[in-house]
Design a protein around this motif. Structure first.
Motif, PDB file in Angstrom:
ATOM      1  N   VAL A  69       0.866  -1.157  -0.130  1.00 16.38           N
ATOM      2  CA  VAL A  69       0.094  -0.145  -0.009  1.00 16.38           C
ATOM      3  C   VAL A  69       0.814   1.180   0.007  1.00 16.38           C
ATOM      4  N   LEU A  70       0.675   2.118  -0.843  1.00 10.12           N
ATOM      5  CA  LEU A  70       1.466   3.316  -1.011  1.00 10.12           C
ATOM      6  C   LEU A  70       0.954   4.590  -0.316  1.00 10.12           C
ATOM      7  N   TYR A  71       1.788   5.197   0.458  1.00  4.43           N
ATOM      8  CA  TYR A  71       1.413   6.346   1.217  1.00  4.43           C
ATOM      9  C   TYR A  71       0.256   6.405   2.317  1.00  4.43           C
ATOM     10  N   ASN A  72       0.251   5.105   2.644  1.00  7.64           N
ATOM     11  CA  ASN A  72      -1.208   4.862   3.390  1.00  7.64           C
ATOM     12  C   ASN A  72      -2.339   5.343   2.852  1.00  7.64           C
ATOM     13  N   SER A  73      -2.428   5.156   1.723  1.00  6.91           N
ATOM     14  CA  SER A  73      -3.697   5.612   1.000  1.00  6.91           C
ATOM     15  C   SER A  73      -4.436   4.477   0.458  1.00  6.91           C
ATOM     16  N   SER A  74      -5.212   4.852  -0.715  1.00  9.17           N
ATOM     17  CA  SER A  74      -6.163   3.649  -1.399  1.00  9.17           C
ATOM     18  C   SER A  74      -5.224   2.964  -2.744  1.00  9.17           C
ATOM     19  N   GLU A  75      -4.106   3.389  -2.976  1.00  5.86           N
ATOM     20  CA  GLU A  75      -3.082   2.949  -3.833  1.00  5.86           C
ATOM     21  C   GLU A  75      -2.429   1.891  -3.448  1.00  5.86           C
ATOM     22  N   ILE A  76      -2.358   0.616  -4.447  1.00  6.00           N
ATOM     23  CA  ILE A  76      -1.749  -0.543  -4.048  1.00  6.00           C
ATOM     24  C   ILE A  76      -0.831  -0.666  -5.257  1.00  6.00           C
ATOM     25  N   ALA A  77       0.341  -1.257  -5.201  1.00  7.84           N
ATOM     26  CA  ALA A  77       1.244  -1.633  -6.229  1.00  7.84           C
ATOM     27  C   ALA A  77       1.642  -2.968  -6.171  1.00  7.84           C
ATOM     28  N   LEU A  78       1.655  -3.733  -7.263  1.00  4.65           N
ATOM     29  CA  LEU A  78       2.224  -5.105  -7.420  1.00  4.65           C
ATOM     30  C   LEU A  78       3.310  -4.736  -8.336  1.00  4.65           C
ATOM     31  N   ALA A  79       4.562  -5.235  -7.838  1.00  2.00           N
ATOM     32  CA  ALA A  79       5.751  -5.048  -8.444  1.00  2.00           C
ATOM     33  C   ALA A  79       6.367  -6.626  -8.682  1.00  2.00           C
ATOM     34  N   TYR A  80       6.998  -6.728  -9.725  1.00  2.00           N
ATOM     35  CA  TYR A  80       7.351  -8.260 -10.140  1.00  2.00           C
ATOM     36  C   TYR A  80       8.473  -8.183 -11.134  1.00  2.00           C
ATOM     37  N   GLU A  81       9.157  -9.285 -11.226  1.00  2.00           N
ATOM     38  CA  GLU A  81       9.984  -9.324 -12.368  1.00  2.00           C
ATOM     39  C   GLU A  81       9.156 -10.238 -13.534  1.00  2.00           C
ATOM     40  N   GLY A  82       9.348  -9.364 -14.714  1.00  2.00           N
ATOM     41  CA  GLY A  82       8.541 -10.048 -15.832  1.00  2.00           C
ATOM     42  C   GLY A  82       9.389 -11.044 -16.485  1.00  2.00           C
ATOM     43  N   SER A  83       8.759 -11.616 -17.562  1.00  2.00           N
ATOM     44  CA  SER A  83       9.267 -12.656 -18.267  1.00  2.00           C
ATOM     45  C   SER A  83      10.464 -11.969 -19.235  1.00  2.00           C
ATOM     46  N   ASN A  84      10.663 -10.822 -19.222  1.00  2.00           N
ATOM     47  CA  ASN A  84      11.729 -10.268 -19.838  1.00  2.00           C
ATOM     48  C   ASN A  84      12.992  -9.940 -18.799  1.00  2.00           C
ATOM     49  N   ASN A  85      12.567 -10.387 -17.504  1.00  2.09           N
ATOM     50  CA  ASN A  85      13.777  -9.995 -16.629  1.00  2.09           C
ATOM     51  C   ASN A  85      13.922  -8.943 -16.100  1.00  2.09           C
ATOM     52  N   LYS A  86      12.793  -7.935 -16.272  1.00  2.00           N
ATOM     53  CA  LYS A  86      13.028  -6.390 -15.827  1.00  2.00           C
ATOM     54  C   LYS A  86      11.786  -6.343 -14.684  1.00  2.00           C
ATOM     55  N   ILE A  87      12.442  -5.484 -13.621  1.00  2.00           N
ATOM     56  CA  ILE A  87      11.302  -5.306 -12.752  1.00  2.00           C
ATOM     57  C   ILE A  87      10.163  -4.309 -13.350  1.00  2.00           C
ATOM     58  N   GLN A  88       9.015  -4.475 -13.001  1.00  2.00           N
ATOM     59  CA  GLN A  88       7.682  -3.689 -13.528  1.00  2.00           C
ATOM     60  C   GLN A  88       6.754  -3.848 -12.453  1.00  2.00           C
ATOM     61  N   TYR A  89       5.746  -2.877 -12.549  1.00  2.00           N
ATOM     62  CA  TYR A  89       4.609  -2.949 -11.698  1.00  2.00           C
ATOM     63  C   TYR A  89       3.466  -2.785 -12.425  1.00  2.00           C
ATOM     64  N   ILE A  90       2.080  -2.986 -11.910  1.00  2.00           N
ATOM     65  CA  ILE A  90       0.985  -2.513 -12.129  1.00  2.00           C
ATOM     66  C   ILE A  90       0.181  -1.827 -10.710  1.00  2.00           C
ATOM     67  N   TYR A  91      -1.047  -1.315 -10.790  1.00  2.00           N
ATOM     68  CA  TYR A  91      -1.405  -0.663  -9.659  1.00  2.00           C
ATOM     69  C   TYR A  91      -2.920  -0.606  -9.646  1.00  2.00           C
ATOM     70  N   SER A  92      -3.454  -0.357  -8.407  1.00  2.00           N
ATOM     71  CA  SER A  92      -4.921  -0.114  -8.338  1.00  2.00           C
ATOM     72  C   SER A  92      -4.990   1.219  -7.301  1.00  2.00           C
ATOM     73  N   THR A  93      -5.928   1.855  -7.810  1.00  2.00           N
ATOM     74  CA  THR A  93      -6.402   3.116  -6.825  1.00  2.00           C
ATOM     75  C   THR A  93      -7.496   2.921  -5.970  1.00  2.00           C
ATOM     76  N   ASP A  94      -7.974   1.804  -6.041  1.00  2.00           N
ATOM     77  CA  ASP A  94      -9.271   1.571  -5.027  1.00  2.00           C
ATOM     78  C   ASP A  94      -9.068   0.318  -4.207  1.00  2.00           C
ATOM     79  N   TRP A  95      -8.052   0.176  -3.544  1.00  2.00           N
ATOM     80  CA  TRP A  95      -7.690  -0.754  -2.559  1.00  2.00           C
ATOM     81  C   TRP A  95      -7.836  -2.338  -3.353  1.00  2.00           C
ATOM     82  N   GLY A  96      -7.650  -2.431  -4.488  1.00  2.00           N
ATOM     83  CA  GLY A  96      -7.365  -3.640  -5.065  1.00  2.00           C
ATOM     84  C   GLY A  96      -8.667  -3.904  -5.882  1.00  2.00           C
TER      85      GLY A  96
END
Length: 313
Positions: A69-96
Motif C-alpha cells: 500500500v503506497l502512502y497509507n492511501s487507497s493505492e496498491i502496487a504489485l511489482a514483479y520480475e517479468g518474463s523479460n527479466n525486468k522489474i515492472q509494476y501495475i497498480y490499483s487506486t481503489d484498494w485492489g
C-alpha cells in the motif's frame, strides 16, 4: 484460491479489514489475487493480474514479486520480475478492487533486475541489478506523482529547475535526481523549504544536444511521507557560440565569435558578454546587439601594466 498447493509464494495485505492475498502459481508462474471484505470470512474468485511470466527468474523464488500500500492511501502496487527479466509494476487506486491492465505495466528499469521489495508508506520500490562482479541495489519512487508543474529552463550558467508544492503543502525538503535517460536517474542535490534549484553542474554541458531528465522527490518529517514528480525531459539547451577568440591590442582586447545558426530556430537579437576570474564568477558587463565582436577597453578597470594582463578564456 481453492488449493494452496498450486502456489509457492503468497503475500497478504490487511487494509482496515479488507484482506488481499497475492500468490504465485506454481506451474504457469502467474500472479493471482483474491479479495475479502469481511476480514477473511468470505473471498472473491481469484483473479489473474499477471499471466505467464515464465520461469527464468534471476531472483529467489520467494521474492520474484511483492505488493504494498503506497502512502497509507487507497493505492496498491504489485511489482514483479517479468518474463523479460525486468522489474515492472501495475497498480490499483481503489484498494485492489480494480487494477490497470498488465498491458499498461510500468517498467521500472530497462536493465536486468530482480528481487523487488516495497516500502509501503514511503512509496519506494527497492530492487537488485546485477553488474559484472556483484549486485547493485536501486531505489525508485513509484505510484501516482504528487509533485506537478516541474519546469526546466536553461540559463547560460545553469539549468533552473522549479516545481509545485506537494499537494499545495511545502515539504521539509526535496531531492533532485537527474540522468541521461528515464531509468537511470542519479542523486543531484537536496534543498530545504523551497521549490527551486539551480543546477550549476551542467555549466560545461549547456550546448550539448542530448536530452537530460530530472525528477523531484519531496519528503516530510522523519520521512513519514514521500512525494515525487514525473520524470521531465529538457531536450533543447542553449545554442553553442563557436570560435570565440580574444586578441589583445594597446589598452583593449578584441573579442569575436561566430554568429548563431538561425536555422536551429533561435532568433538572436542581442549578444551579451560576461567576464570574470572563473567560470563560476562571470558577471555581465556589455551588450553587443547583433554584432559578433566587442572591444574591451578596460574602462573603470586599473591594471598594473597591459603587458602583464593574462587572459583565461
Amino acid at each position: 484460491m481453492n488449493d494452496y498447493t498450486d502456489y509457492y509464494r503468497m503475500q497478504a495485505l490487511n487494509i482496515n479489514g479488507t484482506v488481499l492475498i497475492f500468490a504465485n502459481h506454481y506451474y504457469r508462474d502467474d500472479i493471482d489475487m483474491a479479495l475479502s471484505k469481511d476480514k477473511g470470512r468470505t473471498w472473491s474468485n481469484e483473479v489473474t493480474l499477471v499471466a505467464n511470466r515464465g520461469t527464468t527468474s534471476y531472483g529467489h523464488m520467494g521474492t520474484s514479486f511483492t505488493a504494498g500500500v503506497l502512502y497509507n492511501s487507497s493505492e496498491i502496487a504489485l511489482a514483479y520480475e517479468g518474463s523479460n527479466n525486468k522489474i515492472q509494476y501495475i497498480y490499483s487506486t481503489d484498494w485492489g478492487a480494480n487494477w490497470v491492465s498488465e498491458t499498461q505495466k510500468i517498467i521500472v528499469d530497462n536493465n536486468t533486475s530482480f528481487n523487488p521489495l516495497i516500502s509501503d508508506s514511503k512509496g519506494l520500490l527497492v530492487y537488485s541489478v546485477p553488474n559484472s562482479t556483484n549486485v547493485d541495489l536501486k531505489v525508485k519512487a513509484i505510484g501516482r506523482p504528487m509533485i506537478s508543474e516541474i519546469k526546466l529552463v536553461p540559463h547560460f550558467q545553469y539549468i533552473n529547475v522549479t516545481w509545485s508544492k506537494t499537494n499545495g503543502t511545502l515539504a521539509n525538503g526535496y531531492m533532485i535526481f537527474k540522468g541521461n535517460n528515464t531509468w537511470d536517474l542519479r542523486f543531484c542535490a537536496q534543498v530545504d523549504h523551497k521549490t527551486w534549484f539551480r543546477d550549476y553542474s551542467e555549466l560545461y554541458n549547456m550546448s550539448r544536444r542530448t536530452p537530460i531528465y530530472y525528477c523531484v522527490i519531496g519528503f516530510y518529517e522523519n520521512w513519514s511521507l514521500i512525494a515525487f514528480s514525473n520524470v521531465t525531459k529538457l531536450q533543447n539547451r542553449l545554442p553553442l557560440i563557436e570560435n570565440l577568440s580574444a586578441k589583445s591590442g594597446y589598452l583593449y582586447v578584441n573579442l569575436s565569435w561566430d554568429p548563431i545558426d538561425r536555422s536551429l530556430g533561435y532568433n538572436i537579437t542581442d549578444y551579451v558578454v560576461y567576464r570574470g576570474k572563473s567560470p563560476e564568477s562571470l558577471q555581465r558587463f556589455a551588450r553587443c546587439g547583433e554584432a559578433t565582436w566587442y572591444n574591451d577597453t578596460f574602462r573603470n578597470i586599473t591594471y598594473p601594466c597591459p603587458s602583464l594582463l593574462k587572459l583565461d578564456l
